[in-house]
Design a protein around this motif. Structure first.
Motif, PDB file in Angstrom:
ATOM      1  N   UNK A 459     -15.291  41.974  12.629  1.00  0.00           N
ATOM      2  CA  UNK A 459     -16.748  41.995  12.867  1.00  0.00           C
ATOM      3  C   UNK A 459     -17.486  41.321  11.717  1.00  0.00           C
ATOM      4  N   UNK A 460     -18.602  40.675  12.049  1.00  0.00           N
ATOM      5  CA  UNK A 460     -19.414  40.001  11.034  1.00  0.00           C
ATOM      6  C   UNK A 460     -20.859  40.491  11.176  1.00  0.00           C
ATOM      7  N   UNK A 461     -21.421  41.014  10.068  1.00  0.00           N
ATOM      8  CA  UNK A 461     -22.818  41.457  10.078  1.00  0.00           C
ATOM      9  C   UNK A 461     -23.739  40.243  10.074  1.00  0.00           C
ATOM     10  N   UNK A 462     -24.900  40.424  10.699  1.00  0.00           N
ATOM     11  CA  UNK A 462     -25.862  39.327  10.737  1.00  0.00           C
ATOM     12  C   UNK A 462     -26.457  39.061   9.359  1.00  0.00           C
ATOM     13  N   UNK A 463     -26.434  40.082   8.494  1.00  0.00           N
ATOM     14  CA  UNK A 463     -26.892  39.931   7.118  1.00  0.00           C
ATOM     15  C   UNK A 463     -25.902  40.653   6.226  1.00  0.00           C
ATOM     16  N   UNK A 464     -25.720  40.084   5.044  1.00  0.00           N
ATOM     17  CA  UNK A 464     -24.836  40.791   4.107  1.00  0.00           C
ATOM     18  C   UNK A 464     -25.530  41.990   3.484  1.00  0.00           C
ATOM     19  N   UNK A 465     -26.876  41.927   3.417  1.00  0.00           N
ATOM     20  CA  UNK A 465     -27.662  43.040   2.867  1.00  0.00           C
ATOM     21  C   UNK A 465     -28.949  43.161   3.677  1.00  0.00           C
ATOM     22  N   UNK A 466     -29.170  44.365   4.219  1.00  0.00           N
ATOM     23  CA  UNK A 466     -30.427  44.677   4.904  1.00  0.00           C
ATOM     24  C   UNK A 466     -31.340  45.402   3.926  1.00  0.00           C
ATOM     25  N   UNK A 467     -32.562  44.907   3.778  1.00  0.00           N
ATOM     26  CA  UNK A 467     -33.494  45.470   2.792  1.00  0.00           C
ATOM     27  C   UNK A 467     -34.783  45.872   3.526  1.00  0.00           C
ATOM     28  N   UNK A 468     -35.183  47.146   3.373  1.00  0.00           N
ATOM     29  CA  UNK A 468     -36.393  47.653   4.048  1.00  0.00           C
ATOM     30  C   UNK A 468     -37.065  48.685   3.164  1.00  0.00           C
ATOM     31  N   UNK A 469     -38.392  48.817   3.346  1.00  0.00           N
ATOM     32  CA  UNK A 469     -39.165  49.793   2.571  1.00  0.00           C
ATOM     33  C   UNK A 469     -39.828  50.781   3.522  1.00  0.00           C
ATOM     34  N   UNK A 470     -39.814  52.053   3.137  1.00  0.00           N
ATOM     35  CA  UNK A 470     -40.434  53.122   3.911  1.00  0.00           C
ATOM     36  C   UNK A 470     -41.343  53.936   2.999  1.00  0.00           C
ATOM     37  N   UNK A 471     -42.466  54.335   3.556  1.00  0.00           N
ATOM     38  CA  UNK A 471     -43.302  55.275   2.800  1.00  0.00           C
ATOM     39  C   UNK A 471     -42.639  56.631   2.819  1.00  0.00           C
ATOM     40  N   UNK A 472     -42.869  57.358   1.775  1.00  0.00           N
ATOM     41  CA  UNK A 472     -42.191  58.637   1.659  1.00  0.00           C
ATOM     42  C   UNK A 472     -42.647  59.636   2.707  1.00  0.00           C
ATOM     43  N   UNK A 473     -43.760  59.346   3.339  1.00  0.00           N
ATOM     44  CA  UNK A 473     -44.221  60.249   4.383  1.00  0.00           C
ATOM     45  C   UNK A 473     -43.810  59.790   5.780  1.00  0.00           C
ATOM     46  N   UNK A 474     -42.770  58.885   5.860  1.00  0.00           N
ATOM     47  CA  UNK A 474     -42.292  58.418   7.169  1.00  0.00           C
ATOM     48  C   UNK A 474     -41.852  59.600   8.012  1.00  0.00           C
TER      49      UNK A 474
END
Length: 586
Positions: A459-474
């Protein structure tokens, strides 16, 4: 006067004294004597002793220690021997021959100048193997009839050797050995050991070797024995114009004359007629032989590719002398007749099957030989059976065959020529041609190859690293993101499931879709970043890891609070206006 008288008397006295001394010495002289052992025994010298060679030294002793002089006497002694007078060395003057004279009686002398002493020596001449055997009553020749029975003595060879012992013992042999005669090694008797045939050999020239048995230097002599074989009226017929051998084309018509066979009666008185028959080798009675004329003809159709005929024919033909009433006699003769069937180019190459089917793994390496038993044959021979083999069809270049040039018969190997890939092409179908080099005869077979799918892709991931930000109140339960992975394999090997490498209390991942959801509350003040390791696993167990980085963003969700409920400070009077009294901490 008195002086001269005294001198005279003195002189006379001296002369008388000298005469008296000489007489005394003559009366009391002691004679020398020999000390050699051979004067009481004998002296052995060998007949091959060289002339001039020293054979012994005379030794003598004189009691008075006078000088000694040695010598030899007698006609025979002086003829053969000489003595060095001072040393007593005896040397040979003439060559010796034991077979002529084996003993000498020689008288030697020794003298001290006042007396002579003589001694007799028996000189024995030792034998040396210097005589080769001698044949007697030559030349040797004998006449015998061809029906002489085996074991019959036919001649006696006589030879002698004058040497003594083994040097005079003779053994006889034939050189080279004869297949028909033997000679008794000791007695020289020649006997017949195999039946003779005048029609084959009329005379034998035998070479007889007589060798003495000396171990060191055996001597031998050769003589010839002529054995003349006389004819007896017992001859069978013989074939003429031999050998019988011919070729016939495979398309020859029945009735074609192959060859005339002829035999004759060897008896010179009244030759008889011959009857001809085929004894063996006539497969399927393909040939006919005329009993009287000897004409051999083709009796049916030929096909060289028929296994019975491909190697040709070896006919055994018998000729029989015929009596006056044309009945067969007991006088017969057999011969072989070799017949080779000449090939015509009347066959196309043929494969052992019309279709070949096989399944192989897509991981088969370049050079891998497919497990197919492909055999192709042109039943013709020589250049008529030469052909080329090649593949024709879409994608046939993915495979190679060997050999490509064939004569007669060959096993064909199909090998992988390029890397295979089930996902790109899972089935091959092409034709296998065998085309004759010098004609348009063609053989054809089809080849079908199915590839077996293998789990050869991760299997091959579409990205080697997924980066996302969430507010702490998500909100708990919300979808954070979806990781995507692909696998080039087909079927179950290409189905991907997703997992976290560790159990997490704030995030979950859907194993089928790769969707990551929030399962617990975030708190920026506790953890500002999460790094998740996601595993993508295909249906064959191959795995790939990916990373997801979740950054927690701060939200103003906390009121200020003091660290202590109360703070106490002190200050001296008269302190400056700007002085720290106490420090408050939230």
């Amino acid at each position: 006067m008195e002086f001269f008288q005294d001198v005279h008397r003195t002189t006379i006295f001296l002369l008388i004294l000298q005469s008296w001394s000489l007489a005394f010495s003559s009366v009391y002289n002691r004679l020398p004597y020999f000390t050699n052992y051979f004067f009481d025994n004998f002296l052995l010298i060998y007949e091959d002793t060289s002339v001039g060679a020293s054979i012994t030294q005379l030794l003598a002793r004189d009691p008075d220690e006078d000088s000694l002089v040695f010598g030899v006497s007698g006609i025979e002694g002086n003829r053969y021997f000489a003595v060095e007078s001072q040393t007593g060395i005896v040397w040979l003057k003439l060559p010796l021959d034991r077979e002529t004279k084996s003993e000498f009686i020689v008288e030697f002398s020794v003298s001290d100048n006042q007396g002579v002493v003589k001694g007799t020596v028996n000189i024995q001449v030792g034998d040396v193997n210097d005589n080769a055997p001698t044949f007697h009553n030559q030349p040797y020749s004998v006449r015998i009839p061809e029906d002489t029975p085996v074991g019959t003595p036919i001649y006696i060879i006589n030879a002698t050797d004058p040497d003594q012992g083994v040097g005079g013992t003779i053994l006889f042999s034939f050189q080279p050995a004869s297949q028909f005669f033997a000679i008794d090694a000791v007695r020289g008797v020649v006997t017949v050991i195999r039946p003779l045939d005048y029609e084959t050999t009329q005379a034998y020239q035998l070479q007889v070797n007589a060798t003495d048995q000396d171990k060191n230097k055996p001597l031998s002599t050769l003589a010839n024995l002529a054995v003349i074989v006389t004819d007896v009226q017992d001859m069978d017929p013989v074939f003429i114009n031999l050998p019988y051998s011919t070729n016939i084309y495979e398309n020859s018509a029945p009735g074609t004359i192959v060859r005339m066979i002829t035999a004759i009666d060897q008896d010179r008185g009244k030759p008889r007629g011959i009857g001809y028959t085929i004894v063996s080798g006539n497969k399927n009675s393909i040939f006919a032989l005329d009993y009287i004329s000897g004409a051999l003809t083709l009796n049916g159709p030929l096909d060289r590719e028929n296994p019975l005929y491909s190697s040709g024919f070896v006919l055994t033909v018998k000729g029989t002398e015929l009596n006056e009433d044309r009945s067969p006699s007991n006088a017969t003769v057999n011969t072989t007749f070799n017949i080779l069937v000449i090939d015509l180019n009347d066959n196309a190459p043929e494969f052992n099957r019309s279709e070949y089917t096989v399944s192989i793994t897509e991981l088969a390496q370049v050079g891998f030989a497919l497990p197919l038993f492909i055999q192709v044959q042109d039943k013709d021979e020589g250049t008529n059976s030469m052909f080329d083999v090649y593949l024709v069809g879409a994608n046939s270049n993915h495979f190679i065959i060997s050999p490509t040039a064939v004569q007669g018969k060959a096993d064909i190997r199909v090998r992988v020529a390029e890397p295979l890939d089930y996902e790109r092409l899972s089935h091959y179908e092409f034709s296998l041609f065998a085309n004759e080099t010098f004609s348009d005869h063609v053989g054809l077979a089809s080849v079908k190859i199915d590839l077996i799918n293998e789990n050869d892709n991760r299997p091959i991931f579409s990205q080697s690293l997924y980066n996302i930000s969430l507010f702490e109140n998500a909100t708990v339960g919300m979808s954070v993101l979806r990781v995507i992975a692909t696998d080039n394999d087909i079927g179950t090997f290409g189905k991907i499931t997703f997992y976290f490498s560790d159990e997490l209390d704030r995030f979950a991942i859907d194993k089928d879709t790769g969707n990551i959801t929030l399962t617990g509350r975030l708190d920026y003040e506790l953890i500002q970043r999460y790094t998740l390791t996601v595993i993508a696993r295909d249906g064959g167990g191959e795995e790939t890891t990916g990373r997801v980085r979740i950054n927690v963003l701060d939200v103003n969700d906390n009121t200020p609070t003091f660290q202590k409920d109360s703070y106490v400070g002190s200050i001296r009077e008269n302190e400056p206006a700007m002085i720290q009294v106490v420090r408050l901490r939230e």
